[in-house]
Design an enzyme around this catalytic site. Sequence first.
Site, mmCIF file in Angstrom:
data_model
loop_
_atom_site.group_PDB
_atom_site.id
_atom_site.type_symbol
_atom_site.label_atom_id
_atom_site.label_comp_id
_atom_site.label_asym_id
_atom_site.label_seq_id
_atom_site.Cartn_x
_atom_site.Cartn_y
_atom_site.Cartn_z
ATOM 1 C CG ASP A 290 15.079 54.591 3.633
ATOM 2 O OD1 ASP A 290 15.560 55.085 4.662
ATOM 3 O OD2 ASP A 290 13.931 54.863 3.223
ATOM 4 C CB VAL B 245 23.857 72.131 -12.828
ATOM 5 C CG1 VAL B 245 24.158 73.540 -13.322
ATOM 6 C CG2 VAL B 245 22.448 72.053 -12.240
ATOM 7 C CG HIS C 203 13.873 63.597 10.711
ATOM 8 N ND1 HIS C 203 12.894 63.103 11.534
ATOM 9 C CD2 HIS C 203 13.403 63.494 9.444
ATOM 10 C CE1 HIS C 203 11.852 62.742 10.791
ATOM 11 N NE2 HIS C 203 12.142 62.963 9.526
ATOM 12 C CB THR D 299 16.615 56.970 -0.327
ATOM 13 O OG1 THR D 299 16.137 56.479 0.947
ATOM 14 C CG2 THR D 299 16.915 55.749 -1.189
ATOM 15 C CG ASP E 98 14.563 51.681 -0.033
ATOM 16 O OD1 ASP E 98 15.156 52.572 -0.685
ATOM 17 O OD2 ASP E 98 13.460 51.859 0.500
ATOM 18 C CG HIS F 265 27.845 48.011 27.056
ATOM 19 N ND1 HIS F 265 29.124 48.454 27.288
ATOM 20 C CD2 HIS F 265 27.818 47.551 25.785
ATOM 21 C CE1 HIS F 265 29.826 48.270 26.182
ATOM 22 N NE2 HIS F 265 29.058 47.731 25.261
ATOM 23 C CD GLU G 187 26.212 43.458 22.906
ATOM 24 O OE1 GLU G 187 25.530 44.465 22.617
ATOM 25 O OE2 GLU G 187 27.362 43.527 23.374
ATOM 26 C CE LYS H 196 29.391 41.184 25.131
ATOM 27 N NZ LYS H 196 28.670 41.366 23.908
ATOM 28 N N GLY I 193 14.148 58.708 -3.906
ATOM 29 C CA GLY I 193 13.983 57.297 -3.559
ATOM 30 C C GLY I 193 12.872 56.626 -4.347
ATOM 31 C CG ASP I 194 10.662 53.590 -2.411
ATOM 32 O OD1 ASP I 194 10.641 54.742 -1.919
ATOM 33 O OD2 ASP I 194 10.403 52.571 -1.750
ATOM 34 N NE ARG J 187 8.223 61.791 2.928
ATOM 35 C CZ ARG J 187 9.330 61.076 2.706
ATOM 36 N NH1 ARG J 187 9.517 60.515 1.543
ATOM 37 N NH2 ARG J 187 10.236 60.936 3.651
ATOM 38 N NE ARG K 260 20.992 53.465 32.994
ATOM 39 C CZ ARG K 260 21.017 54.774 33.194
ATOM 40 N NH1 ARG K 260 21.525 55.590 32.301
ATOM 41 N NH2 ARG K 260 20.502 55.274 34.307
ATOM 42 N NE ARG L 238 9.755 55.386 3.380
ATOM 43 C CZ ARG L 238 8.970 56.405 3.700
ATOM 44 N NH1 ARG L 238 7.764 56.190 4.151
ATOM 45 N NH2 ARG L 238 9.373 57.649 3.568
ATOM 46 C CB ALA M 152 27.094 65.721 -11.021
ATOM 47 N N GLY N 200 12.317 62.058 0.817
ATOM 48 C CA GLY N 200 13.190 62.372 1.958
ATOM 49 C C GLY N 200 14.562 62.801 1.459
HETATM 50 O O1 F6P Z 1 12.979 57.405 3.186
HETATM 51 C C1 F6P Z 1 13.831 58.125 4.020
HETATM 52 C C2 F6P Z 1 13.276 58.226 5.409
HETATM 53 O O2 F6P Z 1 14.186 58.948 6.215
HETATM 54 C C3 F6P Z 1 12.921 56.891 6.067
HETATM 55 O O3 F6P Z 1 14.041 56.230 6.585
HETATM 56 C C4 F6P Z 1 11.931 57.342 7.113
HETATM 57 O O4 F6P Z 1 11.039 56.301 7.461
HETATM 58 C C5 F6P Z 1 11.192 58.459 6.423
HETATM 59 O O5 F6P Z 1 12.048 58.943 5.395
HETATM 60 C C6 F6P Z 1 10.787 59.609 7.305
HETATM 61 O O6 F6P Z 1 10.052 60.483 6.552
HETATM 62 P P1 F6P Z 1 9.687 61.973 7.018
HETATM 63 O O7 F6P Z 1 10.940 62.791 6.942
HETATM 64 O O8 F6P Z 1 8.647 62.412 6.061
HETATM 65 O O9 F6P Z 1 9.211 61.880 8.433
#
Ligand code: F6P
Length: 319
Positions: free
Chosen positions: A127, A24, A249, A125, A129, A215, A187, A213, A102-103, A72, A162, A171, A22, A11
């Site tokens: 995420d 390059v 996205h 990434t 993570d 909302h 909250e 409150k 990422g991972d 991917r 609301r 992820r 950097a 992603g």
């Molecule tokens: O790993 C980055 C990420 O944006 C995650 O947060 C999300 O679950 C996933 O990629 C979405 O992947 P794709 O763009 O393939 O739908």
Amino acid sequence: MRKIAVLTSGGDAPGMNAAVRAVVRKAIHDGMEVYGVSHGYNGLINNDIKKMDLGDVGDMIHRGGTFLYSARCEEFRTEEGRQRAADNLKALGIEGLVVIGGDGTYMGAGELSRLGVKTVGVPATIDNDIVGTDVTIGYDTALNTIVDMIDRIRDTATSHERTFIIEVMGRDSGELALNAGLAAGAETIFIPERNTKMEDVAERIQAGLDRGKKHSLIVVAEGVMSAEYCSNELAKYINIETRISVLGHIQRGGKPSASDRVLGSRLGAYAVNLLQDGRSGVGAGISKNELTATDFTYVRVHDKQYDNSIYLLSKELSI
Ligand code: F6P
């Protein structure tokens, strides 16, 4: 080491372009040749590899996405695919590779280094993570984007009194949800790392309403459940008007924040240093503002720890 290559995979994340730039520029500055691989690991397999000059990364530092494109790659999961990638690099005389992602990207990088290609990872990434770095490239920008979106939702949530349920990416990680929730004054925050009971959430919302409150904002990490599911579950415990918002996205796009540009620049250049030092099979990272290198195998078997104090603080402050 005279010839290296760079690719982005998985992603995309804002700041990837700063990291490629950097790599390059640092490599050329130090007298090396540098090649750009398009479309992630697909480009390695299909020989989509081109020599890069200083100008190829001009006017890039402020752009979101990745100008090298990302993918991917299923074929890279096979032994034949990986061998073809390694052979293509060898045929071009490329001795080292920087992979930015990422991972999943790190997993592929580990396999390549086992095939003899000197490989260094740069964590990018949204995420946040990846073990071995306090923060990943793209996380800061995505966090700011999410908070900006929630601020907008707050306006309309107040006007209509609301409850909004906002689903954010990440992820299996709750990092984005957790810190966006704190920064936006939500909250309730649902993250995969913690079990939060819907019954308690309903009670908190009711207590807020009783105190006047206007909302309520609920941030839910996609790794826990969808906003829609959350809304249906909540309806079993409390009768309030809710709306859901799946940010999607939007969270991955946009120009990188200053922090992500700085991080991309530092980690990209450091990855080149690591290759120059003969390192392979490691991910570049930053820990307490110090550049670090962590073995891929260590990165893969450990989960990044989340900070429970952030969760507790957000609960205390959003009563
Ligand atoms: O790993 C980055 C990420 O944006 C995650 O947060 C999300 O679950 C996933 O990629 C979405 O992947 P794709 O763009 O393939 O739908």
